[in-house]
Design a protein around this motif. Structure first.
Motif, PDB file in Angstrom:
ATOM      1  N   SER A 239       0.828  -1.209   0.000  1.00  0.00           N
ATOM      2  CA  SER A 239       0.000   0.000   0.000  1.00  0.00           C
ATOM      3  C   SER A 239       0.864   1.261   0.000  1.00  0.00           C
ATOM      4  O   SER A 239       0.519   2.267  -0.638  1.00  0.00           O
ATOM      5  CB  SER A 239      -0.925   0.003   1.215  1.00  0.00           C
ATOM      6  N   ASP A 379      -8.905  20.557   2.139  1.00  0.00           N
ATOM      7  CA  ASP A 379      -8.693  19.135   1.849  1.00  0.00           C
ATOM      8  C   ASP A 379      -9.604  18.668   0.718  1.00  0.00           C
ATOM      9  O   ASP A 379      -9.200  17.875  -0.133  1.00  0.00           O
ATOM     10  CB  ASP A 379      -8.967  18.289   3.099  1.00  0.00           C
ATOM     11  N   THR A 441      -7.769   8.947  -5.623  1.00  0.00           N
ATOM     12  CA  THR A 441      -9.044   9.519  -5.193  1.00  0.00           C
ATOM     13  C   THR A 441      -9.543   8.847  -3.922  1.00  0.00           C
ATOM     14  O   THR A 441     -10.043   9.509  -3.001  1.00  0.00           O
ATOM     15  CB  THR A 441     -10.095   9.358  -6.308  1.00  0.00           C
ATOM     16  N   LYS A 442      -9.369   7.534  -3.858  1.00  0.00           N
ATOM     17  CA  LYS A 442      -9.774   6.798  -2.658  1.00  0.00           C
ATOM     18  C   LYS A 442      -8.997   7.269  -1.439  1.00  0.00           C
ATOM     19  O   LYS A 442      -9.579   7.495  -0.363  1.00  0.00           O
ATOM     20  CB  LYS A 442      -9.545   5.305  -2.878  1.00  0.00           C
ATOM     21  N   ALA A 443      -7.682   7.448  -1.600  1.00  0.00           N
ATOM     22  CA  ALA A 443      -6.857   7.913  -0.485  1.00  0.00           C
ATOM     23  C   ALA A 443      -7.260   9.320  -0.050  1.00  0.00           C
ATOM     24  O   ALA A 443      -7.318   9.631   1.143  1.00  0.00           O
ATOM     25  CB  ALA A 443      -5.378   7.882  -0.880  1.00  0.00           C
ATOM     26  N   ILE A 445     -10.239  10.746  -0.382  1.00  0.00           N
ATOM     27  CA  ILE A 445     -11.538  10.680   0.302  1.00  0.00           C
ATOM     28  C   ILE A 445     -11.388  10.138   1.717  1.00  0.00           C
ATOM     29  O   ILE A 445     -12.020  10.635   2.665  1.00  0.00           O
ATOM     30  CB  ILE A 445     -12.521   9.822  -0.516  1.00  0.00           C
ATOM     31  N   GLN A 446     -10.541   9.114   1.882  1.00  0.00           N
ATOM     32  CA  GLN A 446     -10.296   8.573   3.223  1.00  0.00           C
ATOM     33  C   GLN A 446      -9.696   9.629   4.141  1.00  0.00           C
ATOM     34  O   GLN A 446     -10.063   9.739   5.314  1.00  0.00           O
ATOM     35  CB  GLN A 446      -9.383   7.354   3.125  1.00  0.00           C
ATOM     36  N   HIS A 447      -8.743  10.406   3.601  1.00  0.00           N
ATOM     37  CA  HIS A 447      -8.145  11.489   4.384  1.00  0.00           C
ATOM     38  C   HIS A 447      -9.198  12.525   4.756  1.00  0.00           C
ATOM     39  O   HIS A 447      -9.206  13.050   5.883  1.00  0.00           O
ATOM     40  CB  HIS A 447      -7.017  12.132   3.579  1.00  0.00           C
ATOM     41  N   ILE A 449     -12.417  11.973   5.162  1.00  0.00           N
ATOM     42  CA  ILE A 449     -13.295  11.385   6.178  1.00  0.00           C
ATOM     43  C   ILE A 449     -12.650  11.464   7.554  1.00  0.00           C
ATOM     44  O   ILE A 449     -13.311  11.770   8.557  1.00  0.00           O
ATOM     45  CB  ILE A 449     -13.620   9.919   5.807  1.00  0.00           C
ATOM     46  N   VAL A 450     -11.334  11.201   7.613  1.00  0.00           N
ATOM     47  CA  VAL A 450     -10.617  11.300   8.893  1.00  0.00           C
ATOM     48  C   VAL A 450     -10.685  12.719   9.438  1.00  0.00           C
ATOM     49  O   VAL A 450     -10.934  12.938  10.641  1.00  0.00           O
ATOM     50  CB  VAL A 450      -9.149  10.858   8.720  1.00  0.00           C
ATOM     51  N   ARG A 453     -14.128  13.404  10.888  1.00  0.00           N
ATOM     52  CA  ARG A 453     -14.307  12.801  12.206  1.00  0.00           C
ATOM     53  C   ARG A 453     -13.587  13.578  13.284  1.00  0.00           C
ATOM     54  O   ARG A 453     -14.107  13.775  14.391  1.00  0.00           O
ATOM     55  CB  ARG A 453     -13.810  11.348  12.166  1.00  0.00           C
TER      56      ARG A 453
END
Length: 457
Positions: A239, A379, A441-443, A445-447, A449-450, A453
């Motif tokens: 990864s 972001d 793009t996935k990374a 979006i995950q960032h 979301i973090v 939160r």
């Protein structure tokens, strides 16, 4: 001689019947001297001739891709390992260079027809992909550069507000004040006549990034006095390797400004491809240099933003690095905005007030969005260029070239038969680019979301 005179009179009549038709033509004329022997005139004055030189084009291409991304490279080298990182940067750089050269070749193919419209990138893309395809290409490139300029203005305001907040203002309003200063500069440069007058902007922005690299390397070499740090020569994980690949891909974005630069060059056929190769070779060499030296100097202590690694023990160098990054930001953003303006004005009527309104509206939109009081907005904005760079630089050039070849040979199959190896390579590059775009793009979006939160807590 009589026939020649009749022909010249006929061409003059045709030129009179087809006046300038876009708002961009009012401000910056884009007539190719070899195909149309005429000048574009505004308010009784001769319009600017194509004056972008090979050096100027190289600097404008370099400033597009050699920027804030260099700050992430040492950390990427620590994650992917030195040997795989060096190989990947070289491979990605060579591939990006070939894609940009392919797009330059599309202009050569269009110019061979010697028609006025073929000199506009919009018409080149429309000829290759149709009206819908051309709109998709233009929207993709313009949207990505608009988002990049927006991200740069946001970063400019945040950095300066943290370093020197305005007395009597809160942090938010200090950011707004600094962003307003950057916006005034961008607005002033937006009225320059195309890339011909922006060559100095690209040169200054490139020099600023070179100084940033010199500062980081100086600090890393100083750290060698403490002994050799432990480094990783192989990837830490699969990864981590994939994440580094996507970052390397995002570091090559010169293709997005190439169409606008190409339209304003003195001798596109002679100078555009060399400018492409020189800019990518320079960027790739500097990427490898800063990645290897900074990682060897800081070891596993290197942070995601390498300037943060300098702050504790090299405060003076850190301040110099931040200063030059700020200079790069304010120089690169006008280049991005110029491309967006050109794309929009090509579609508007030829009226001076429309051109002025368009430029003011685009720059004002950047300022208003940059000042949006949303914590994670920066972001969110960063996801767009991170995704768009891969699409614009590794996919669109091949699709445009394929469309032109299809038209030239009278069909897709006939075009492929002419150069099967080349089209196979293009297909492989597009598949890999899609994979990198999806993963990136996935990374992102995950960032995001973090961050959401953390903000909720």
């Amino acid at each position: 001689r009589v026939v020649q005179n009749i022909g010249q009179e006929f061409e003059s009549a045709q030129a009179a019947m087809h006046p300038v038709t876009s708002a961009r033509d009012v401000v910056a004329c884009d007539l190719e001297a070899d195909c149309v022997k005429t000048d574009c005139v505004k308010n009784g004055e001769t319009g600017p001739v194509h004056s972008v030189t090979r050096f100027g084009a190289t600097m404008e291409l370099v400033v597009t891709q050699l920027g804030t991304g260099v700050l992430l490279l040492p950390f990427c080298f620590s994650q992917a390992g030195i040997i795989p990182s060096v190989l990947l940067v070289i491979v990605v750089g060579a591939t990006a260079s070939s894609r940009a050269a392919l797009l330059a070749e599309c202009f050569d193919i269009a110019e061979a027809k010697c028609s006025l419209k073929s000199l506009s990138f919009i018409d080149v893309a429309r000829s290759a992909l149709g009206k819908c395809g051309e709109i998709a290409v233009s929207f993709s490139m313009s949207g990505t550069l608009f988002s990049a300029a927006l991200a740069f203005v946001i970063l400019w305001g945040q950095l300066l507000a943290s370093l020197h907040p305005w007395q009597g203002l809160t942090l938010f309003w200090s950011e707004v004040a600094w962003k307003a200063i950057a916006t005034i500069f961008i607005l002033a440069t937006s009225f320059m006549k195309g890339m011909s007058e922006m060559q100095w902007v690209g040169t200054v922005g490139t020099l600023a990034t070179l100084f940033v690299i010199a500062v980081i390397i100086s600090a890393a070499i100083t750290n060698f006095d403490d002994g050799v740090h432990q480094v990783s020569w192989a990837p830490r994980s699969g990864s981590a390797l994939l994440g580094s690949i996507t970052t390397f891909c995002y570091s090559y974005g010169a293709t997005m400004t190439l169409p606008t630069i190409a339209q304003d060059m003195q001798d596109r056929a002679k100078d555009l491809k060399p400018a492409v190769y020189h800019s990518h070779a320079l960027s790739t060499g500097l990427y490898v240099l800063i990645g290897v030296v900074a990682y060897l100097g800081f070891g596993d202590d290197v942070q995601k933003d390498v300037l943060d690694t300098l702050r504790p023990g090299h405060k003076a160098l850190w301040l110099c690095g931040v200063g030059f990054i700020l200079l790069h930001l304010v120089m690169a953003a006008p280049v991005f905005v110029q491309v967006v303006i050109g794309s929009v004005e090509e579609r508007l009527p030829a009226r001076a007030w429309i051109a002025v309104t368009c430029r003011v509206a685009i720059v004002s939109a950047i300022f208003l969005l940059a000042c949006a009081p949303i914590t994670i907005f920066a972001d969110f904005v960063a996801i767009v260029p991170a995704t768009g760079v891969t699409l614009n630089c590794f996919m669109w050039p091949a699709l445009i070239y394929l469309g032109l070849m299809r038209n030239l040979h009278g069909g897709f199959k006939l075009a492929v038969r002419e150069a099967p190896g080349k089209f196979l390579f293009d297909a492989i590059v597009m598949v890999l680019a899609i994979s990198a775009m999806v993963l990136g793009t996935k990374a992102g979006i995950q960032h995001l979301i973090v961050d959401l939160r953390e903000a909720s807590h």
